[in-house]
Scaffold this motif. Sequence first.
Motif, PDB file in Angstrom:
ATOM      1  N   ALA A 159       8.507  55.326  66.635  1.00 45.27           N
ATOM      2  CA  ALA A 159       8.092  54.082  67.282  1.00 45.27           C
ATOM      3  C   ALA A 159       8.190  52.906  66.317  1.00 45.27           C
ATOM      4  CB  ALA A 159       6.657  54.220  67.803  1.00 45.27           C
ATOM      5  N   ALA A 160       7.790  53.118  65.057  1.00 43.53           N
ATOM      6  CA  ALA A 160       7.863  52.041  64.070  1.00 43.53           C
ATOM      7  C   ALA A 160       9.309  51.637  63.800  1.00 43.53           C
ATOM      8  CB  ALA A 160       7.168  52.461  62.774  1.00 43.53           C
ATOM      9  N   ALA A 161      10.201  52.633  63.694  1.00 44.57           N
ATOM     10  CA  ALA A 161      11.616  52.328  63.461  1.00 44.57           C
ATOM     11  C   ALA A 161      12.192  51.536  64.634  1.00 44.57           C
ATOM     12  CB  ALA A 161      12.398  53.620  63.249  1.00 44.57           C
ATOM     13  N   ASP A 162      11.863  51.953  65.859  1.00 45.79           N
ATOM     14  CA  ASP A 162      12.366  51.240  67.040  1.00 45.79           C
ATOM     15  C   ASP A 162      11.785  49.828  67.127  1.00 45.79           C
ATOM     16  OD1 ASP A 162      13.810  53.467  67.696  1.00 45.79           O
ATOM     17  OD2 ASP A 162      12.455  54.136  69.304  1.00 45.79           O
ATOM     18  N   ALA A 163      10.476  49.689  66.844  1.00 41.36           N
ATOM     19  CA  ALA A 163       9.837  48.368  66.895  1.00 41.36           C
ATOM     20  C   ALA A 163      10.427  47.450  65.830  1.00 41.36           C
ATOM     21  CB  ALA A 163       8.331  48.510  66.713  1.00 41.36           C
ATOM     22  N   HIS A 164      10.657  47.994  64.641  1.00 40.07           N
ATOM     23  CA  HIS A 164      11.234  47.194  63.553  1.00 40.07           C
ATOM     24  C   HIS A 164      12.626  46.703  63.936  1.00 40.07           C
ATOM     25  CE1 HIS A 164      10.730  46.718  58.948  1.00 40.07           C
ATOM     26  NE2 HIS A 164      11.403  45.717  59.446  1.00 40.07           N
ATOM     27  N   ALA A 165      13.435  47.611  64.474  1.00 43.46           N
ATOM     28  CA  ALA A 165      14.791  47.236  64.872  1.00 43.46           C
ATOM     29  C   ALA A 165      14.760  46.195  65.986  1.00 43.46           C
ATOM     30  CB  ALA A 165      15.562  48.475  65.321  1.00 43.46           C
ATOM     31  N   SER A 166      13.834  46.350  66.936  1.00 44.74           N
ATOM     32  CA  SER A 166      13.732  45.401  68.051  1.00 44.74           C
ATOM     33  C   SER A 166      13.296  44.023  67.567  1.00 44.74           C
ATOM     34  CB  SER A 166      12.748  45.913  69.098  1.00 44.74           C
ATOM     35  OG  SER A 166      13.226  47.087  69.705  1.00 44.74           O
ATOM     36  N   ASP A 170      15.498  40.500  67.546  1.00 41.68           N
ATOM     37  CA  ASP A 170      14.947  39.477  68.452  1.00 41.68           C
ATOM     38  C   ASP A 170      14.668  39.982  69.858  1.00 41.68           C
ATOM     39  OD1 ASP A 170      14.951  37.525  66.478  1.00 41.68           O
ATOM     40  OD2 ASP A 170      17.013  36.930  66.913  1.00 41.68           O
ATOM     41  N   GLU A 171      14.685  41.302  70.065  1.00 42.48           N
ATOM     42  CA  GLU A 171      14.294  41.831  71.373  1.00 42.48           C
ATOM     43  C   GLU A 171      12.771  41.839  71.512  1.00 42.48           C
ATOM     44  OE1 GLU A 171      16.173  45.650  72.057  1.00 42.48           O
ATOM     45  OE2 GLU A 171      17.843  45.051  70.773  1.00 42.48           O
ATOM     46  N   LEU A 172      12.102  41.894  70.380  1.00 41.05           N
ATOM     47  CA  LEU A 172      10.641  41.908  70.322  1.00 41.05           C
ATOM     48  C   LEU A 172      10.236  40.904  69.263  1.00 41.05           C
ATOM     49  CD1 LEU A 172       7.928  43.455  71.075  1.00 41.05           C
ATOM     50  CD2 LEU A 172       8.409  44.871  69.077  1.00 41.05           C
ATOM     51  N   SER A 173       9.329  39.999  69.585  1.00 35.30           N
ATOM     52  CA  SER A 173       8.969  38.972  68.608  1.00 35.30           C
ATOM     53  C   SER A 173       8.018  39.517  67.550  1.00 35.30           C
ATOM     54  CB  SER A 173       8.311  37.772  69.314  1.00 35.30           C
ATOM     55  OG  SER A 173       6.977  38.063  69.667  1.00 35.30           O
ATOM     56  N   TRP A 174       8.151  39.014  66.322  1.00 33.75           N
ATOM     57  CA  TRP A 174       7.228  39.406  65.258  1.00 33.75           C
ATOM     58  C   TRP A 174       5.821  38.908  65.562  1.00 33.75           C
ATOM     59  CZ3 TRP A 174       7.587  43.192  62.097  1.00 33.75           C
ATOM     60  CH2 TRP A 174       8.840  43.652  61.689  1.00 33.75           C
ATOM     61  N   ASP A 175       5.708  37.850  66.383  1.00 31.78           N
ATOM     62  CA  ASP A 175       4.372  37.389  66.816  1.00 31.78           C
ATOM     63  C   ASP A 175       3.665  38.490  67.600  1.00 31.78           C
ATOM     64  OD1 ASP A 175       4.452  34.896  65.669  1.00 31.78           O
ATOM     65  OD2 ASP A 175       5.232  33.901  67.468  1.00 31.78           O
ATOM     66  N   THR A 176       4.407  39.149  68.479  1.00 32.67           N
ATOM     67  CA  THR A 176       3.824  40.236  69.274  1.00 32.67           C
ATOM     68  C   THR A 176       3.419  41.397  68.377  1.00 32.67           C
ATOM     69  OG1 THR A 176       5.145  39.641  71.218  1.00 32.67           O
ATOM     70  CG2 THR A 176       4.257  41.879  71.147  1.00 32.67           C
ATOM     71  N   VAL A 177       4.280  41.731  67.415  1.00 34.62           N
ATOM     72  CA  VAL A 177       3.952  42.813  66.483  1.00 34.62           C
ATOM     73  C   VAL A 177       2.693  42.469  65.697  1.00 34.62           C
ATOM     74  CG1 VAL A 177       4.764  44.177  64.527  1.00 34.62           C
ATOM     75  CG2 VAL A 177       6.382  43.461  66.299  1.00 34.62           C
ATOM     76  N   ARG A 189       4.974  43.628  59.168  1.00 30.76           N
ATOM     77  CA  ARG A 189       6.165  44.288  58.632  1.00 30.76           C
ATOM     78  C   ARG A 189       5.767  45.444  57.711  1.00 30.76           C
ATOM     79  NH1 ARG A 189      11.187  41.694  58.818  1.00 30.76           N
ATOM     80  NH2 ARG A 189      11.169  39.620  59.783  1.00 30.76           N
ATOM     81  N   ALA A 190       4.779  45.179  56.852  1.00 34.21           N
ATOM     82  CA  ALA A 190       4.328  46.219  55.928  1.00 34.21           C
ATOM     83  C   ALA A 190       3.747  47.408  56.683  1.00 34.21           C
ATOM     84  CB  ALA A 190       3.291  45.639  54.964  1.00 34.21           C
ATOM     85  N   ARG A 191       3.054  47.131  57.787  1.00 29.99           N
ATOM     86  CA  ARG A 191       2.457  48.213  58.569  1.00 29.99           C
ATOM     87  C   ARG A 191       3.547  49.078  59.197  1.00 29.99           C
ATOM     88  NH1 ARG A 191      -1.629  51.025  57.915  1.00 29.99           N
ATOM     89  NH2 ARG A 191      -2.390  49.093  56.997  1.00 29.99           N
ATOM     90  N   LEU A 192       4.580  48.452  59.743  1.00 32.31           N
ATOM     91  CA  LEU A 192       5.676  49.229  60.308  1.00 32.31           C
ATOM     92  C   LEU A 192       6.362  50.080  59.247  1.00 32.31           C
ATOM     93  CD1 LEU A 192       7.378  46.849  62.907  1.00 32.31           C
ATOM     94  CD2 LEU A 192       5.663  48.622  63.291  1.00 32.31           C
ATOM     95  N   MET A 193       6.569  49.498  58.074  1.00 34.02           N
ATOM     96  CA  MET A 193       7.197  50.260  56.984  1.00 34.02           C
ATOM     97  C   MET A 193       6.300  51.415  56.560  1.00 34.02           C
ATOM     98  SD  MET A 193      10.162  49.163  56.467  1.00 34.02           S
ATOM     99  CE  MET A 193      10.467  50.116  54.973  1.00 34.02           C
TER     100      MET A 193
END
Length: 199
Positions: A159-166, A170-177, A189-193
């Motif tokens: 899920a983290a890899a897919d969210a990071h790629a999205s 620009d398919e998913l905004s970093w604001d949403t993350v 970003r650090a949390r996804l990594m």
Amino acid sequence: MAVWVSDEFEEFEDRHQGFAGAVLADGSEPAPVYLDAGSGSHMSSMREWWAYDGTLGRPRAPHLRAACSCGWRGEHLYTIDWSTAEDDPESVDTSAARTEFEGHVRDLEARSLPLPAAMTDLVERLDEQLHDLAADSPLAALKAVAALERITLRVARHAAADAHASADGDELSWDTVARTFGTDHDHARARLMHYQLRP
């Protein structure tokens, strides 16, 4: 004097630790107090009100207010009665400040991505069943927890890899993350990594 950590953001407590912070007479916050642990080069720091009692060259803070390690500050100032606080810091009532911090956390939760209702119900039932199992058979509960850890680790990586790629695409905004984790872009970003690199 303990810091306050919300259950919702407990895993990310480096970003959301609440505390009753010191406020000086001019409305500013004093510089952090550094504590020498006596060994090593690392010195921990704090901004809690009780450290600013006028001793050891520190200013005496007349007020405290709710604060969070993420940078948020409460709206209200609460007067510190040093006539009693000097002898008994625990006598100072910080409950109103804590209530403000809890409101800050609720606001973060309200702005974060909600779980689907079915998943929320499943998590709540799982929590209840695991507690019941732990009371009846601790070893069985630990076995269930181990199984869940394997599942969540595997899912988290993907899920983290897919969210990071999205997010990078620009398919998913970093604001949403960032809102999902109740933090800022860099920490998101650090949390996804962190999830992607967990062993």
